[in-house]
Structures are given as C-alpha cells and as structure tokens.
Design a protein around this motif. Structure first.
Motif, PDB file in Angstrom:
ATOM      1  N   ALA A 176       0.835  -1.206   0.000  1.00  0.00           N
ATOM      2  CA  ALA A 176       0.000   0.000   0.000  1.00  0.00           C
ATOM      3  C   ALA A 176       0.868   1.253   0.000  1.00  0.00           C
ATOM      4  CB  ALA A 176      -0.924  -0.016   1.213  1.00  0.00           C
ATOM      5  N   LEU A 177       1.931   1.241   0.771  1.00  0.00           N
ATOM      6  CA  LEU A 177       2.847   2.382   0.792  1.00  0.00           C
ATOM      7  C   LEU A 177       3.542   2.562  -0.549  1.00  0.00           C
ATOM      8  CD1 LEU A 177       4.478   1.865   4.296  1.00  0.00           C
ATOM      9  CD2 LEU A 177       3.453   4.022   3.530  1.00  0.00           C
ATOM     10  N   LEU A 178       3.917   1.458  -1.166  1.00  0.00           N
ATOM     11  CA  LEU A 178       4.665   1.500  -2.415  1.00  0.00           C
ATOM     12  C   LEU A 178       3.792   1.828  -3.621  1.00  0.00           C
ATOM     13  CD1 LEU A 178       6.839  -1.647  -1.697  1.00  0.00           C
ATOM     14  CD2 LEU A 178       7.720   0.680  -1.922  1.00  0.00           C
ATOM     15  N   SER A 179       2.492   1.663  -3.482  1.00  0.00           N
ATOM     16  CA  SER A 179       1.572   1.878  -4.600  1.00  0.00           C
ATOM     17  C   SER A 179       0.880   3.221  -4.535  1.00  0.00           C
ATOM     18  CB  SER A 179       0.504   0.763  -4.615  1.00  0.00           C
ATOM     19  OG  SER A 179       1.098  -0.509  -4.669  1.00  0.00           O
ATOM     20  N   ARG A 180       1.122   3.956  -3.482  1.00  0.00           N
ATOM     21  CA  ARG A 180       0.399   5.199  -3.249  1.00  0.00           C
ATOM     22  C   ARG A 180       0.931   6.325  -4.133  1.00  0.00           C
ATOM     23  NH1 ARG A 180       0.386   6.164   2.916  1.00  0.00           N
ATOM     24  NH2 ARG A 180      -0.634   4.145   2.698  1.00  0.00           N
ATOM     25  N   HIS A 181       0.037   7.258  -4.479  1.00  0.00           N
ATOM     26  CA  HIS A 181       0.466   8.484  -5.161  1.00  0.00           C
ATOM     27  C   HIS A 181       0.774   9.526  -4.099  1.00  0.00           C
ATOM     28  CE1 HIS A 181       0.727  11.825  -7.942  1.00  0.00           C
ATOM     29  NE2 HIS A 181      -0.119  12.485  -7.174  1.00  0.00           N
ATOM     30  N   TYR A 182       1.991  10.036  -4.125  1.00  0.00           N
ATOM     31  CA  TYR A 182       2.425  10.996  -3.116  1.00  0.00           C
ATOM     32  C   TYR A 182       2.417  12.403  -3.698  1.00  0.00           C
ATOM     33  CZ  TYR A 182       3.866   6.991  -0.365  1.00  0.00           C
ATOM     34  OH  TYR A 182       3.866   5.820   0.355  1.00  0.00           O
ATOM     35  N   PRO A 183       1.833  13.353  -2.975  1.00  0.00           N
ATOM     36  CA  PRO A 183       1.844  14.733  -3.481  1.00  0.00           C
ATOM     37  C   PRO A 183       3.255  15.289  -3.507  1.00  0.00           C
ATOM     38  CG  PRO A 183       1.017  14.665  -1.229  1.00  0.00           C
ATOM     39  CD  PRO A 183       1.148  13.241  -1.671  1.00  0.00           C
ATOM     40  N   ALA A 184       3.485  16.194  -4.435  1.00  0.00           N
ATOM     41  CA  ALA A 184       4.809  16.785  -4.572  1.00  0.00           C
ATOM     42  C   ALA A 184       5.071  17.759  -3.438  1.00  0.00           C
ATOM     43  CB  ALA A 184       4.931  17.492  -5.913  1.00  0.00           C
ATOM     44  N   ALA A 185       6.278  17.722  -2.901  1.00  0.00           N
ATOM     45  CA  ALA A 185       6.713  18.682  -1.886  1.00  0.00           C
ATOM     46  C   ALA A 185       7.572  19.738  -2.558  1.00  0.00           C
ATOM     47  CB  ALA A 185       7.500  17.973  -0.783  1.00  0.00           C
ATOM     48  N   SER A 186       7.683  20.889  -1.923  1.00  0.00           N
ATOM     49  CA  SER A 186       8.520  21.947  -2.473  1.00  0.00           C
ATOM     50  C   SER A 186       9.982  21.537  -2.418  1.00  0.00           C
ATOM     51  CB  SER A 186       8.318  23.246  -1.694  1.00  0.00           C
ATOM     52  OG  SER A 186       8.912  23.147  -0.408  1.00  0.00           O
ATOM     53  N   ALA A 187      10.798  22.193  -3.238  1.00  0.00           N
ATOM     54  CA  ALA A 187      12.222  21.851  -3.296  1.00  0.00           C
ATOM     55  C   ALA A 187      12.899  22.033  -1.946  1.00  0.00           C
ATOM     56  CB  ALA A 187      12.920  22.700  -4.356  1.00  0.00           C
ATOM     57  N   ASP A 188      12.475  23.036  -1.168  1.00  0.00           N
ATOM     58  CA  ASP A 188      13.105  23.276   0.126  1.00  0.00           C
ATOM     59  C   ASP A 188      12.772  22.197   1.147  1.00  0.00           C
ATOM     60  OD1 ASP A 188      14.376  25.553  -0.716  1.00  0.00           O
ATOM     61  OD2 ASP A 188      12.817  26.921   0.022  1.00  0.00           O
TER      62      ASP A 188
END
Length: 919
Positions: free
Chosen positions: A687-699
């Motif tokens: 489940a962790l490996l298949s999830r779509h993760y939102p993008a974080a800022s470069a900082d």
C-alpha cells in the motif's frame, strides 16, 4: 541590510500572548540563501574515502556565489521572555532565540545563509544551533528533518526535531521546551540506535554566537586540550601569554580548544558591546565535554567573514558533547537509547559570567579603590520569579551584606560593596524563603583538577603496537570508531592471520562482516566463537543476523533465542526473534516475546522499534482498540515517529500531511516498507509503495530527491512485495528497469533479496545488475560488484556514473590503468559532463605515462557550459604547468580561486572559500 532588518522585525513583533502562557506555531522565515548546483551524481563509496564516510548520501559540493531569498518553513516557540525560531528544513537548527527583555539574539542570526564546503557532505552554513549526531557538521545539517510541535497542560510548549540517518539507521531527536515564567530553553536529547548493529557515534551541540572584539568567552576551566589531545595549555592565558578568552586576541588563526581538568557544568559568552550574552548549562555527569571555536582574525590567509556572511559579522561556537573531544567516538549498541538534557539561558546587564545554574547567572567583579581596598559588585539574572529570596555576600562564614528581595527575570539584581579588603575571597549566596540554596559561588573557586596534577605542553601520542594481538585489536577498534570499516576489516584479517584461533579476532571479524554483508564468512567466524564461548549472547545475536540474511530462518531463530536469554541482548535479541516469528506468520508468538523483551509498562523508555512493532502486530491481529490507544500514547513520547503516525492512519485516523512528508524523501517510505516486510506485513508495504504521493517543495526535500513515482528502488520493492503476497511482480520490475538510475544509491541489506528477485524474473535487467553492483561495492565487495557492473554495461550502454565508478575501481583498486582508461573513454559518450570521468582519465593517463599535451587536450574537452569543480581545475592546472603553459595555469587559478597569502594552505574555489574546520 533590508532583509536583516525585516528578519529582526519578524522575530521581535509583539503579540497578544506576550504575558500569557507559552505558545508555538508554524510560519515562514525569509532568508537569502546561497544557491547550489546539483549534488555530485557519483556515489561516494567508502572505499575511496579517508575520513568522511557519506554513502548512501550524495555530496553537495557545487555551492554558488549567487543567492536567492527562500521562505523557509519555521516553527516559532515563545513565552514572556524568549522567542525562538526553529528551521526544520535546515537540519532542525535553532535559527536564533531573541531575549525579549533586551531584544538581543542569543544565537548567531546570520541574515544570509551563506554556504561553504565545511559539512560532512560539503555544503554548510554558519548560523544558530546545530545538532550533531553521530558525526559533526552532520549529513543533514542543511537538509529537511522530522519535526513536530505541541503545547502541554502545564502551560509549556515544545518543538521536536530529529532525523534517522541513512548511513547507520540511527536516530536523534531534540525536544526544545519553553515554560511559562522561565528564561530557560531546555533541550531534551534522545539518541537511539534502532538498527540491528552497533555503530559509532558522538553528540556535539554546536551553538554559533555572534561576537565582537570585546566579546569574552567565559570558559570555567584552568586548562584546555587541542584536537587529538595533542597538547594541553593553560586558560584563559595560554603558554604564549595571550588571553584567549577575549575574541580580539584571536589573531593567530582559529582557536579550537576543549575543556580539560574542569567539572563545571556551565559556559558562556558575554558581549560588552551589547551588555548581553548566553550561558549553556548541563549536568556534568550527562554532558561533560565543552569546546570553544573561533575562526580568528584572518584564518589561514582567507577572509572568512566574507566567506560566511554578507555583513562581515563574526561568530564563535559554543559546543557541548558526550566525549572529551571530536576525535573520540563510542559504540551505540543495537536498541540502545541515551537521554539527557542541556539548557540555554540569556543573560543581560550583569557585565560577565562567574557562575550559573538553572536558577540564574551571577557575575562578581572587583574594582580597586584609591585606598587599596576594593569595590565588589555582584550582579544576578534570575531565570524565574523568586519571592522573598535571601541574598548574601559572605566573607568566609560572615555576611558582609544581606537582604531579602523579590527577584524577577525582567529586572537585574545588583549591589556594590565598597571598602572591602582586597586579600579576601567573597561568596555570593542565594536562598529561597525555605533557606534552600539556589546558587552559591565563591570568587575563583571552581571544581577543577589541581594544577599540580596536570601536565601541560605536548602530550604523549599513543600508537597501538601492531606486532601484538592487543595492539591489532586496538587498531581495528579505533578504525571502526572512526567509521573506516574496510580498514578495520584488513586489520582484523591481519590479526587472524597471526592468531587464527583468537576468540577476540574471530568475533571482531565476524561481527564486522555482518555489517559488510559478508554473511557466509560472518557465520563461519562467529560459529567458531560460539562453539567455545557458549555464554556469549552477542556472538549468538550477530550470527542470527547472518543466518537470517542467508535465508536460514531455523538457524536464525535458534541464535536469536540464545541472544534473547542473555540480559545484555534481551531487547535486541527479543526484537529480532519477534520479527522473525511475525514474518513466519506467528503473530501471537511475536507479541508474546515482545511483551517480555520490552513490556508495555516501560515501553516509553524501551526500544522505540519494539513499540512500533507491538502496535503494528496488534493491529494485524485485530486488536485495533489496543493498537490505537498504544500508538496515541507513544506519539506523546515520540512525536516525530512516522511509523506510529502511519499506523494510526491504518487504524482510521486521518493525517493529511503524512503523505506529503513521506513523499518528500523516498528513504522515509523505504524505512517503513522494510519494517513492515520484517513483520511479514507485505500488504501494508505494498500500500505504501503503490500510493500516489503529493509533490513537496524543493526546500522540503534533499537536493537530489527523486519523486517516489520515478524511483526504481521503490518499484523493485513493489514487485518483491507482490511476489511475497502470491502475485506477479513482473510489471513492477519491468517499470523499475526503465527508470532513471541517477542518485539511486542502494545501501540496505534488505535490498539484496529484492534485486535478486528482480533478476530471477529477468536476468537481462541491466538496472538491477547495476544497483546490485553498487550495493556490493558500497561494502567493499569488489569482484562481485565489478561483475554486476560489467553485466549491466553489456546490457545497457547509457547508465550514468557506471563508467566513472567501474573505471575508478579498475584504476585505484585493480591497478589497471589501461582498462580503466577504456572505460572512462566509453563514459565520455554516455555522460560527457561528469567530472569524475575526466579526473579518472587524467590519473590513468599519468600512470600510463601519457604526455601532458594529451592530458591537457582531454581535460579541456570538459563542457564549457558546466561549472568546473575544484578538483578538475587543479588537475588541469597541473597538466598545464607540466606542459609548460604556466601563464594559462595562472589565469585559470585566478578565474576559479581566491588569492591567498604567501604560505597559506591550498587554494579554495571562489564560491566555496573557507578554510576547513578541525571537527
């Protein structure tokens, strides 16, 4: 200056909570920050390192002279007296704390985060308070770390920052606490080895403090020691007659001295320039070591103030540590935890620092009268309100002054006594209304080692006698403590060759081989120890790890059971046994072992990983209410624990920010996946490996961060987890094989079966061969690594960094310059902007006796649009000089490097100009 003024206004803005309880909140802090180019794409393998061991992190060496304003995430912590700013995306540094009573910063609030190549990975900046574990200027000094903040029922508030490193898998957390009515900032430090193996460590808390020429270092010690204990000198006036406590006297370069011969628990810096300062306090038994660092007036011929700031500001470092100096490391055993507190307090309007504790700081000063007597002034800052305090000045047992006063941090207490005899020592005494002593200090009286027991001057350097077993063991241990595991292995092998039946060498070699993924050899060595030292739980523990890695669960269980019965390995052995049972679907048995190894009654002070496993296994066993309650309770102790947060999500509690946090660093996802895999909870991993993760800022990410959706290691693990669940992993393996391999530096032992499974599915997977080769090479396993890299190169010709790594191995390890040159030449076709190829080719050509003309021509092919790194510039300069082109060499130096004084150390690049620090 406009930006600096804006920062000061932001930090000093009054709020309606000024006279209320402590509060904490998140916001932003704009700071001009040096720009960086991409991190070095080449893996920094330990086998090529000498003193800094970085793999699997990348090196951040491309620091630019340009700057950009960043709106850094900041957590603000404030009470009536202090306002602190913490920067979680910059190593969790305390940026500064403002003493609201006088508006002065306690720590170096550098208005520009100007980077230089000082940190363990390169880029580093001087500001605030830096937390260093397990090495100094650590791997994440300028990287995002974990953080949380909260308010408590007692009116206090806190910010917790911390990090689990990628090199050893150990973890530090610092909880910064402000309480209502107090001027004390408390740091609660927790150092945890949550990994399977022992690892080296130390702790140094490093506070930068802005200084001026009149700033004085109040360092309560009669002696100081140099790095490496090379010499012992007197303090504050050294053997040359220089008073080093005064910053203006630091004219001969850096001052870097460790406390020696003192058990005093405080130190600080006071500035007549601002009539303010800061004091550090820690219980000597918890945190005995102290260090002061100052760059000096003109460090090594380089204008360091310009290198580290845009406003020519100066700073000194007040450091506190666990061990006597920064060459001294200890071992933190698996599942071992160390906890202690240290404290910071502002001081103002007292003129100096004579003594201090958590109740306040006192300064006693004398001034000679015309009649030969003295005027004695006692000035005191209280750290909290004290009603009806008794203050006395004593001459021996007789009070020459006494009064009852109500003390308030907002008001400095002071009194001057005139016409006192100058040949007497006077004592400041502070008691509460119950006559309990809050602070007592006699002029010049400290807890010091007697001077006649200390030998000053150069110290005798001890070197192990390598002709003896004891000397070889000492040498190997020292090499392990310095992080040079591959050198340590050679030393132990030398010991085994001379003493083949030595239990000590067999155990040392076997234990180290587990760390270096040589599991068959480790098991063989440790079995020889086990057959004779049947009582040794440590041997059984490490052999269990080796057997588990070899795919022998029955043998591993036997070993872990034996380790679990050893009191010294009760927790670590029990944890490994429980995880093995859980992986074999015996959840009840696993929970039973964990209940004995780390009972819930003491779980908050036991192994954090134990606690996490109990929660996950209870959830998987259907004990959801118990799991939810335990996870919530544990998060009060471990507020940054992502595993517990994820467990609560699995139990139905929403946490919108968790995916953003995990997605900003793939290693955070892998850490959870590996732990779930160990418990046999592959569905949770999937489940962790298949999830779509939102993008974080470069900082919010490492500068080399690869999004989870594009990371091949995650895809390989996803396929592996599907196979463990009885599904096909082929599609995931195929997807992984097509992803970019840039900045993929595998390091975990758990990755070995994952990559082998991928290769079992498709033996022609070049990416899996390449990553497995990198994994072997990271542990100094040379021939298998080169074989895997060659297979990868035969299957796919465009893998970045492969030619640079393989060529360097052939050149520096195999001593095959011609073969290395052929590999480097191929690399130019794949990645023509990789400096490592040119540096490697230059060395290969030198070894083959190629003329300087050819070397210059090769080096000058480096792409003009890419910044040339310092090492490559130096190589080209040397080749030009050898070729008789001195004018061109001088012009190249002038273009890339700052001018240096005659006799100064080697040139530093303009963008990174700063001498190296000795820590």
């Amino acid at each position: 200056m406009r930006l600096a003024a804006t920062i000061l206004i932001l930090l000093l803005l009054p709020s309606p909570w000024l006279h209320a309880q402590t509060r904490v909140w998140q916001g932003e802090l704009p700071l001009a920050t040096s720009d960086e180019g991409p991190p070095n794409e080449n893996p920094p393998f330990d086998i090529f390192a000498t003193d800094r061991f970085v793999y699997p992190y990348s090196m951040r060496e491309d620091v630019r002279s340009s700057e950009t304003v960043h709106n850094w995430r900041a957590v603000f912590l404030e009470n009536e007296y202090i306002k602190c700013t913490v920067l979680p995306d910059l190593g969790g540094h305390i940026y500064t704390c403002i003493d609201k009573l006088n508006g002065q910063p306690m720590f170096y609030a550098n208005p520009t985060l100007k980077k230089a190549l000082i940190g363990y990975r390169g880029a580093w900046s001087a500001f605030g308070v830096e937390f260093n574990f397990p090495v100094s200027h650590n791997w994440v000094s300028l990287s995002p770390v974990d953080y949380a903040f909260s308010s408590a029922a007692d009116g206090s508030a806190s910010v917790t920052v911390g990090n689990r490193d990628r090199v050893y898998g150990m973890e530090w957390t610092v909880q910064l606490i402000l309480r209502p009515g107090s001027t004390v900032l408390e740091e609660r430090v927790t150092l945890t080895n949550r990994s399977d193996l022992r690892h080296r460590f130390y702790w140094w808390n490093n506070a930068g403090v802005q200084v001026w020429d009149d700033s004085k270092i109040w360092y309560p010690t009669p002696f100081t020691a140099a790095h490496g204990f090379a010499d012992v000198d007197t303090w504050p006036v050294n053997a040359k007659g220089v008073d080093l406590s005064l910053v203006a006297n630091h004219k001969d370069g850096p001052v870097s001295r460790f406390v020696y011969g003192s058990r005093e628990p405080f130190m600080g810096i006071y500035h007549p320039h601002t009539d303010a300062g800061v004091v550090h306090y820690a219980n000597y038994s918890d945190l005995p070591a102290k260090k002061i660092w100052s760059w000096g007036e003109d460090a090594a011929g380089l204008a360091w103030r310009k290198a580290l700031s845009d406003n020519d500001s100066a700073y000194a470092e007040v450091q506190a540590g666990l061990f006597r100096n920064q060459e001294t490391y200890g071992f933190l055993e698996p599942q071992q935890v160390i906890r202690f507190s240290e404290y910071w307090m502002p001081v103002r309007h007292i003129g100096g620092i004579s003594s201090g504790n958590l109740n306040g700081v006192v300064y006693l000063s004398r001034k000679a009268d015309a009649n030969g007597k003295i005027a004695l002034t006692a000035a005191f800052n209280t750290n909290r309100k004290v009603q009806h305090a008794r203050i006395a000045i004593l001459d021996g047992g007789k009070a020459v002054f006494e009064e009852v006063a109500s003390l308030d941090p907002a008001k400095t207490w002071s009194h001057t006594l005139n016409d006192l005899p100058s040949d007497r020592s006077y004592t400041f005494l502070l008691e509460d209304d119950n006559k309990a002593v809050l602070l007592k200090h006699t002029e010049g009286v400290y807890d010091w080692t007697p001077r006649d027991e200390v030998k000053t001057g150069p110290q005798v350097a001890h070197k192990p006698d390598l002709d003896t077993a004891a000397g070889l063991l000492e040498q190997g241990t020292n090499e392990e403590l310095q992080g040079n595991l591959l050198a340590a292995r050679k030393t132990y092998q030398r010991g085994l060759a001379a003493y083949p039946v030595s239990l000590e060498f067999l155990k040392a070699e076997g234990r180290l081989d587990v760390n270096l993924f040589r599991f068959e050899e480790a098991s063989n060595f440790l079995k020889q120890v086990e057959d004779r030292a049947t009582w040794d739980g440590e041997t059984r523990y490490y052999r269990g790890i080796a057997e588990r890695a070899l795919g022998h669960p029955r043998e591993a269980r036997t070993e872990f059971e034996a380790a679990y019965r050893d009191p010294s390995y009760r927790v670590a052995g029990g944890l490994m046994l429980a995880e093995l049972l859980a992986q074999q679907h015996d959840v009840h048995g696993a929970l039973e072992v964990l209940a004995k190894a780390c009972p819930e009654a003491s779980i908050a002070s036991s192994s954090q990983r134990c606690s996490e496993d109990i929660v996950a296994l209870k959830r998987s066993a259907g004990q959801t209410d118990e799991a939810r309650s335990l996870a919530g309770t544990l998060l009060e102790t471990y507020p940054t624990d992502a595993f517990l947060q994820h467990e609560l999500v699995r139990l139905g509690s929403p946490n919108p920010g968790l995916d953003r946090y995990l997605g900003s660093d793939v290693d955070r996802i892998l850490a959870l996946v590996v732990q779930y895999d160990r418990l046999g909870l592959y569905a949770d991993s999937l489940a962790l490996l298949s999830r779509h993760y939102p993008a974080a800022s470069a900082d919010e990410t490492e500068p080399d961060a690869v999004p989870p959706s594009q990371n091949p290691l995650l895809a390989y693990y996803r396929g592996y987890c599907r196979e463990q669940l009885g599904e096909s992993g082929r599609a995931d393996y195929q997807a992984a094989s097509k992803m970019s391999l840039r900045y993929s530096f595998p390091s975990r032992a758990e990755t070995i079966p994952v990559l082998r499974a991928a290769l079992a599915s498709n033996a022609a997977d070049a990416s899996a061969h390449f990553l497995l080769g990198s994994l072997w090479f990271s542990k100094g396993i040379i021939e298998p690594a080169e074989d895997e890299w060659r297979r990868a190169a035969a299957l796919r010709a465009d893998i970045p960094t492969l030619d640079a790594s393989l060529g360097r191995a052939l050149l520096q390890i195999n001593q095959q310059p011609a073969e290395a040159a052929a590999v480097f030449r191929h690399g130019f076709q794949v990645d023509a902007s990789n400096p490592a190829l040119y540096i490697g080719m230059d060395k290969a050509m030198q070894q083959m006796g190629k003329p300087a003309t050819q070397r210059v021509a090769m080096l000058e092919r480096f792409p003009k649009h890419v910044d040339m790194p310092a090492e490559l510039v130096r190589a080209l300069v040397d080749a030009l000089r050898e070729n008789g082109q001195s004018d061109q060499a001088d012009a190249l130096l002038a273009e890339h490097f700052l001018p240096r004084k005659e006799g100064a150390p080697p040139l530093e690049p303009k963008a990174n100009a700063k001498p190296k620090k000795a820590d």
